[in-house]
Scaffold this motif. Structure first.
Motif, mmCIF file in Angstrom:
data_model
loop_
_atom_site.group_PDB
_atom_site.id
_atom_site.type_symbol
_atom_site.label_atom_id
_atom_site.label_comp_id
_atom_site.label_asym_id
_atom_site.label_seq_id
_atom_site.Cartn_x
_atom_site.Cartn_y
_atom_site.Cartn_z
ATOM 1 N N ILE A 1 0.830 -1.196 0.000
ATOM 2 C CA ILE A 1 0.000 0.000 0.000
ATOM 3 C C ILE A 1 0.865 1.247 0.000
ATOM 4 O O ILE A 1 1.813 1.360 0.776
ATOM 5 C CB ILE A 1 -0.919 0.011 1.245
ATOM 6 N N GLU A 2 0.521 2.188 -0.870
ATOM 7 C CA GLU A 2 1.144 3.509 -0.855
ATOM 8 C C GLU A 2 0.274 4.400 0.020
ATOM 9 O O GLU A 2 -0.894 4.638 -0.292
ATOM 10 C CB GLU A 2 1.222 4.085 -2.268
ATOM 11 N N GLU A 3 0.838 4.871 1.117
ATOM 12 C CA GLU A 3 0.089 5.708 2.047
ATOM 13 C C GLU A 3 0.049 7.136 1.525
ATOM 14 O O GLU A 3 1.058 7.824 1.502
ATOM 15 C CB GLU A 3 0.716 5.668 3.431
ATOM 16 N N ASP A 4 -1.126 7.580 1.099
ATOM 17 C CA ASP A 4 -1.319 8.943 0.628
ATOM 18 C C ASP A 4 -2.084 9.788 1.636
ATOM 19 O O ASP A 4 -2.204 10.986 1.477
ATOM 20 C CB ASP A 4 -2.070 8.950 -0.708
ATOM 21 N N ILE B 1 -4.398 1.609 9.377
ATOM 22 C CA ILE B 1 -4.695 0.902 8.129
ATOM 23 C C ILE B 1 -4.778 -0.607 8.343
ATOM 24 O O ILE B 1 -5.629 -1.288 7.771
ATOM 25 C CB ILE B 1 -3.631 1.230 7.058
ATOM 26 N N GLU B 2 -3.926 -1.153 9.178
ATOM 27 C CA GLU B 2 -3.837 -2.611 9.373
ATOM 28 C C GLU B 2 -5.162 -3.251 9.784
ATOM 29 O O GLU B 2 -5.538 -4.296 9.233
ATOM 30 C CB GLU B 2 -2.721 -2.931 10.378
ATOM 31 N N PRO B 3 -5.925 -2.670 10.722
ATOM 32 C CA PRO B 3 -7.199 -3.314 11.075
ATOM 33 C C PRO B 3 -8.197 -3.360 9.909
ATOM 34 O O PRO B 3 -8.967 -4.313 9.800
ATOM 35 C CB PRO B 3 -7.744 -2.442 12.213
ATOM 36 N N ILE B 4 -8.174 -2.360 9.055
ATOM 37 C CA ILE B 4 -9.062 -2.353 7.891
ATOM 38 C C ILE B 4 -8.704 -3.505 6.966
ATOM 39 O O ILE B 4 -9.581 -4.239 6.497
ATOM 40 C CB ILE B 4 -8.955 -0.999 7.150
ATOM 41 N N ILE B 5 -7.411 -3.682 6.710
ATOM 42 C CA ILE B 5 -6.954 -4.785 5.858
ATOM 43 C C ILE B 5 -7.303 -6.122 6.492
ATOM 44 O O ILE B 5 -7.782 -7.043 5.819
ATOM 45 C CB ILE B 5 -5.434 -4.692 5.606
ATOM 46 N N ARG B 6 -7.080 -6.249 7.791
ATOM 47 C CA ARG B 6 -7.355 -7.503 8.496
ATOM 48 C C ARG B 6 -8.831 -7.892 8.385
ATOM 49 O O ARG B 6 -9.167 -9.053 8.160
ATOM 50 C CB ARG B 6 -6.942 -7.375 9.953
ATOM 51 N N ILE B 7 -9.730 -6.936 8.535
ATOM 52 C CA ILE B 7 -11.171 -7.217 8.517
ATOM 53 C C ILE B 7 -11.690 -7.440 7.104
ATOM 54 O O ILE B 7 -12.488 -8.340 6.857
ATOM 55 C CB ILE B 7 -11.945 -6.061 9.196
ATOM 56 N N TYR C 1 -12.587 1.111 0.849
ATOM 57 C CA TYR C 1 -11.914 0.544 2.019
ATOM 58 C C TYR C 1 -10.692 1.352 2.444
ATOM 59 O O TYR C 1 -10.437 1.523 3.633
ATOM 60 C CB TYR C 1 -11.474 -0.896 1.732
ATOM 61 N N LEU C 2 -9.914 1.820 1.488
ATOM 62 C CA LEU C 2 -8.620 2.448 1.799
ATOM 63 C C LEU C 2 -8.613 3.964 1.667
ATOM 64 O O LEU C 2 -7.590 4.594 1.960
ATOM 65 C CB LEU C 2 -7.522 1.854 0.913
ATOM 66 N N GLY C 3 -9.686 4.557 1.200
ATOM 67 C CA GLY C 3 -9.713 6.007 1.042
ATOM 68 C C GLY C 3 -8.676 6.452 0.024
ATOM 69 O O GLY C 3 -8.594 5.919 -1.073
ATOM 70 N N GLU C 4 -7.851 7.410 0.404
ATOM 71 C CA GLU C 4 -6.851 7.970 -0.506
ATOM 72 C C GLU C 4 -5.606 7.105 -0.649
ATOM 73 O O GLU C 4 -4.762 7.362 -1.508
ATOM 74 C CB GLU C 4 -6.449 9.377 -0.051
ATOM 75 N N ASP C 5 -5.436 6.106 0.199
ATOM 76 C CA ASP C 5 -4.278 5.220 0.106
ATOM 77 C C ASP C 5 -4.448 4.287 -1.095
ATOM 78 O O ASP C 5 -5.555 3.849 -1.393
ATOM 79 C CB ASP C 5 -4.100 4.419 1.393
ATOM 80 N N ASP C 6 -3.363 4.010 -1.787
ATOM 81 C CA ASP C 6 -3.412 3.200 -3.003
ATOM 82 C C ASP C 6 -2.932 1.779 -2.743
ATOM 83 O O ASP C 6 -1.888 1.571 -2.130
ATOM 84 C CB ASP C 6 -2.523 3.814 -4.092
ATOM 85 N N LEU C 7 -3.683 0.813 -3.228
ATOM 86 C CA LEU C 7 -3.269 -0.584 -3.181
ATOM 87 C C LEU C 7 -2.452 -0.867 -4.434
ATOM 88 O O LEU C 7 -2.970 -0.868 -5.545
ATOM 89 C CB LEU C 7 -4.480 -1.507 -3.114
ATOM 90 N N LEU C 8 -1.163 -1.070 -4.258
ATOM 91 C CA LEU C 8 -0.274 -1.306 -5.397
ATOM 92 C C LEU C 8 -0.225 -2.771 -5.795
ATOM 93 O O LEU C 8 0.074 -3.097 -6.938
ATOM 94 C CB LEU C 8 1.137 -0.802 -5.083
ATOM 95 N N GLY C 9 -0.494 -3.671 -4.841
ATOM 96 C CA GLY C 9 -0.469 -5.084 -5.172
ATOM 97 C C GLY C 9 -0.790 -5.957 -3.983
ATOM 98 O O GLY C 9 -0.710 -5.522 -2.838
ATOM 99 N N VAL C 10 -1.165 -7.173 -4.284
ATOM 100 C CA VAL C 10 -1.446 -8.194 -3.275
ATOM 101 C C VAL C 10 -0.711 -9.447 -3.705
ATOM 102 O O VAL C 10 -0.748 -9.825 -4.880
ATOM 103 C CB VAL C 10 -2.952 -8.495 -3.158
ATOM 104 N N LYS C 11 -0.047 -10.090 -2.774
ATOM 105 C CA LYS C 11 0.680 -11.324 -3.086
ATOM 106 C C LYS C 11 0.481 -12.314 -1.950
ATOM 107 O O LYS C 11 0.658 -11.963 -0.780
ATOM 108 C CB LYS C 11 2.173 -11.028 -3.274
ATOM 109 N N ILE C 12 0.114 -13.518 -2.303
ATOM 110 C CA ILE C 12 0.038 -14.593 -1.314
ATOM 111 C C ILE C 12 1.389 -15.280 -1.325
ATOM 112 O O ILE C 12 1.832 -15.773 -2.362
ATOM 113 C CB ILE C 12 -1.097 -15.575 -1.645
ATOM 114 N N ILE C 13 2.057 -15.268 -0.192
ATOM 115 C CA ILE C 13 3.377 -15.872 -0.104
ATOM 116 C C ILE C 13 3.323 -17.047 0.867
ATOM 117 O O ILE C 13 2.455 -17.121 1.733
ATOM 118 C CB ILE C 13 4.454 -14.844 0.335
#
Length: 76
Positions: free
Chosen positions: A5-8, A16-22, A39-51
């Protein structure tokens, strides 16, 4: 699951973490910026990866607004 996430906004990781967790399942299904913004407002989701334990490296690349990005993640 890694959310990149890019925090804008002025929120910090503790906010931010509790929002992602829920809402991680819903966020992963989002197809565009407007859906993610719910969900994230002005913050940008740059990618998701399952590792997992066998993941050695991966890249996340793309474009957000007019900024291009290319990140390489390496696990040692």
């Amino acid at each position: 699951i890694l959310f990149f996430i890019e925090e804008d906004s002025f929120r910090n990781i503790e906010q931010i973490e509790p929002i992602i967790r829920i809402y991680f399942k819903e966020i992963m299904k989002c197809k565009d910026y407007n859906q993610i913004k719910k969900y994230l407002g002005e913050d940008d989701l740059l990618g998701v990866k399952i590792i997992n334990s066998s993941t050695k490296k991966f890249t996340i690349s793309g474009m957000s607004s007019l900024d291009t990005f290319n990140y390489l993640f390496v696990f040692k």
